[in-house]
Structures are given as C-alpha cells and as structure tokens.
Design an enzyme around this catalytic site. Structure first.
Site, mmCIF file in Angstrom:
data_model
loop_
_atom_site.group_PDB
_atom_site.id
_atom_site.type_symbol
_atom_site.label_atom_id
_atom_site.label_comp_id
_atom_site.label_asym_id
_atom_site.label_seq_id
_atom_site.Cartn_x
_atom_site.Cartn_y
_atom_site.Cartn_z
ATOM 1 N N ASP A 191 -4.782 1.517 10.811
ATOM 2 C CA ASP A 191 -6.123 1.169 10.969
ATOM 3 C C ASP A 191 -6.202 0.725 12.599
ATOM 4 O O ASP A 191 -6.315 1.416 13.404
ATOM 5 C CB ASP A 191 -6.684 0.103 9.964
ATOM 6 C CG ASP A 191 -8.022 -0.200 9.955
ATOM 7 O OD1 ASP A 191 -8.802 0.559 10.755
ATOM 8 O OD2 ASP A 191 -8.502 -1.166 9.355
ATOM 9 N N ASP B 242 0.898 3.582 4.341
ATOM 10 C CA ASP B 242 -0.204 4.400 3.457
ATOM 11 C C ASP B 242 -1.453 4.545 4.759
ATOM 12 O O ASP B 242 -2.163 5.590 4.746
ATOM 13 C CB ASP B 242 -0.639 3.618 2.451
ATOM 14 C CG ASP B 242 -1.076 2.133 2.698
ATOM 15 O OD1 ASP B 242 -0.282 1.694 3.685
ATOM 16 O OD2 ASP B 242 -1.929 1.556 2.304
ATOM 17 N N GLY C 242 0.785 -1.320 0.089
ATOM 18 C CA GLY C 242 0.043 -0.011 -0.047
ATOM 19 C C GLY C 242 0.824 1.272 -0.053
ATOM 20 O O GLY C 242 0.501 2.352 -0.546
HETATM 21 C C1 PRP Z 1 -2.928 -1.989 5.143
HETATM 22 C C2 PRP Z 1 -2.012 -1.090 5.390
HETATM 23 C C3 PRP Z 1 -1.301 -1.154 6.518
HETATM 24 C C4 PRP Z 1 -2.312 -2.075 7.129
HETATM 25 C C5 PRP Z 1 -3.001 -1.264 8.422
HETATM 26 O O1 PRP Z 1 -2.223 -3.044 4.432
HETATM 27 O O2 PRP Z 1 -1.137 -0.826 4.260
HETATM 28 O O3 PRP Z 1 -0.188 -1.938 6.414
HETATM 29 O O4 PRP Z 1 -3.145 -2.476 6.448
HETATM 30 O O5 PRP Z 1 -4.112 -2.074 9.108
HETATM 31 P P1 PRP Z 1 -3.697 -2.319 10.803
HETATM 32 O O6 PRP Z 1 -3.551 -0.849 11.270
HETATM 33 O O7 PRP Z 1 -5.145 -2.587 11.044
HETATM 34 O O8 PRP Z 1 -2.761 -3.310 11.051
HETATM 35 P P2 PRP Z 1 -2.808 -4.404 3.996
HETATM 36 O O9 PRP Z 1 -2.607 -5.609 5.081
HETATM 37 O O10 PRP Z 1 -4.124 -4.099 3.419
HETATM 38 O O11 PRP Z 1 -1.750 -4.944 2.804
HETATM 39 P P3 PRP Z 1 -1.328 -3.987 1.469
HETATM 40 O O12 PRP Z 1 -0.422 -2.829 1.937
HETATM 41 O O13 PRP Z 1 -0.533 -5.092 0.700
HETATM 42 O O14 PRP Z 1 -2.521 -3.692 0.746
#
Ligand code: PRP
Length: 178
Positions: free
Chosen positions: A102, A99, A43
């Site tokens: 959450d 990025d 991301g």
């Molecule tokens: C998303 C984002 C963070 C994470 C945040 O990545 O890029 O790394 O989720 O979530 P959290 O605070 O609840 O842990 P994702 O796992 O979707 O992978 P990606 O970046 O490959 O899309």
C-alpha cells in the site's frame, strides 16, 4: 458470495491461475538454488501457502510479522517488528512474500531490516500492489496484480481481522466499514 461483499475483484479461479504463473516464473528464475520463502504475517499466509505449492525447487519457509502504528485503514509510517524470523538468513536466497503493498512503509522497513542480515540474494513477491498509494518507492520483483485505491478483503486480507477466509478478493459494502 458473502453478504458484506460489494464486488469480487479476483475470483478464486483467477487467483489460482495467477499464483500458478508466479510459481512457474520463480521456479525458472531460481533454477539450481535453494530458496528461503519468508511470509509477512498475517495477510500473506494464504498467498504463501498456495504459491509454494507451485514452486518446484527445494525450499524452506519462515515468517515475520510487522505492524505500523495507526488506524485500521491508515498507516502512520512507524513500523515495528511483532515477530522475528526463527532462523538466520545469512547466505540464503530470500524471497519475501507479501499480500499487499500500500504505502510501501511496511515493506521498506522489512527489506532494510532483512538485507542488513546479509542474505545471498533478496527479492520481493507481492500478490497485490496499490501503486497510487505509495509513500516510499519500492522495487518489486514478482507481482500478481495492480489494484486501484480501494479497500479490499479476502484471500488472507482482513478488515478488523475478519474476511481473511474468503477464497476471492473483494470490495466491501461501504456500510460495513463506515
Ligand atoms: C498489510 C499488508 C502489508 C501492509 C501494507 O498488513 O499485509 O503488510 O499492510 O501496507 P503498507 O504498504 O502501507 O505498509 P497489516 O498491517 O494490515 O497486517 P496483517 O497482514 O496482519 O493483516
């Protein structure tokens, strides 16, 4: 605008402006130092590419990838490393670039993992933050925007691996992810 998009939250121009400001702030705060910018795949890839072009310092980049077990929209809290860094970070000034924060679980895991490798300094820059969703408290040093608890895509952020190539950040029509 993409047909699946409900509402644009941040236009390409708004993102450009904020990323430029973050780059300036980072440039000012790291004067005289050499930076190692670490992007969290996948991301943060788009954000990092734009951000580093607004940082006027000698720097290197590296990437790390992590995933949490769970559904596409809900993290389970168990994080695992998918790809480690290419190089050691001991004695380096590390800026970790995300990025989106959450629940904070991914970042918490990565921060603990990286800080154990004894960098000279360690800071975090995230483009977006959903503070309402936090399960573990995380201090962030540089932040683009706080956003409400809504499902978003674009500018690197996906839904089922799609929409990362949108130049803006948007919400999707509910029927798309229902
Ligand atoms: C998303 C984002 C963070 C994470 C945040 O990545 O890029 O790394 O989720 O979530 P959290 O605070 O609840 O842990 P994702 O796992 O979707 O992978 P990606 O970046 O490959 O899309």
């Amino acid at each position: 605008m993409h047909n699946d998009v409900k509402e644009v939250l941040f236009s390409a121009e708004e993102l450009e402006k904020r990323v430029r400001e973050l780059g300036k702030q980072i440039t000012a705060e790291y004067q005289g130092k050499e930076l190692l910018v670490i992007g969290v795949l996948k991301g943060a890839n788009v954000f990092l590419a734009d951000l580093i072009r607004h940082i006027e310092l000698p720097l290197e980049i590296d990437f790390i990838a992590a995933a949490s077990y769970g559904s596409s929209t809900e993290s389970s809290g168990v994080v695992r490393l998918l790809k480690d860094l290419d190089y050691p970070i001991e004695n380096r000034h590390v800026l970790l670039v995300e990025d989106l924060i959450d629940t904070g679980l991914t970042l918490h895991y990565l921060a603990e993992n990286l800080k154990a490798r004894q960098p000279a300094s360690f800071q975090i820059c995230t483009l977006l933050d959903k503070p309402e969703r936090r399960k573990v408290s995380m201090e962030v040093d540089y932040k683009g925007f706080d956003i409400p608890d809504e499902f978003i895509v674009g500018y690197g952020i996906d839904f089922n691996q799609k929409y990362r190539n949108l130049s803006y950040i948007a919400t999707l029509k509910p029927e798309v992810y229902a």
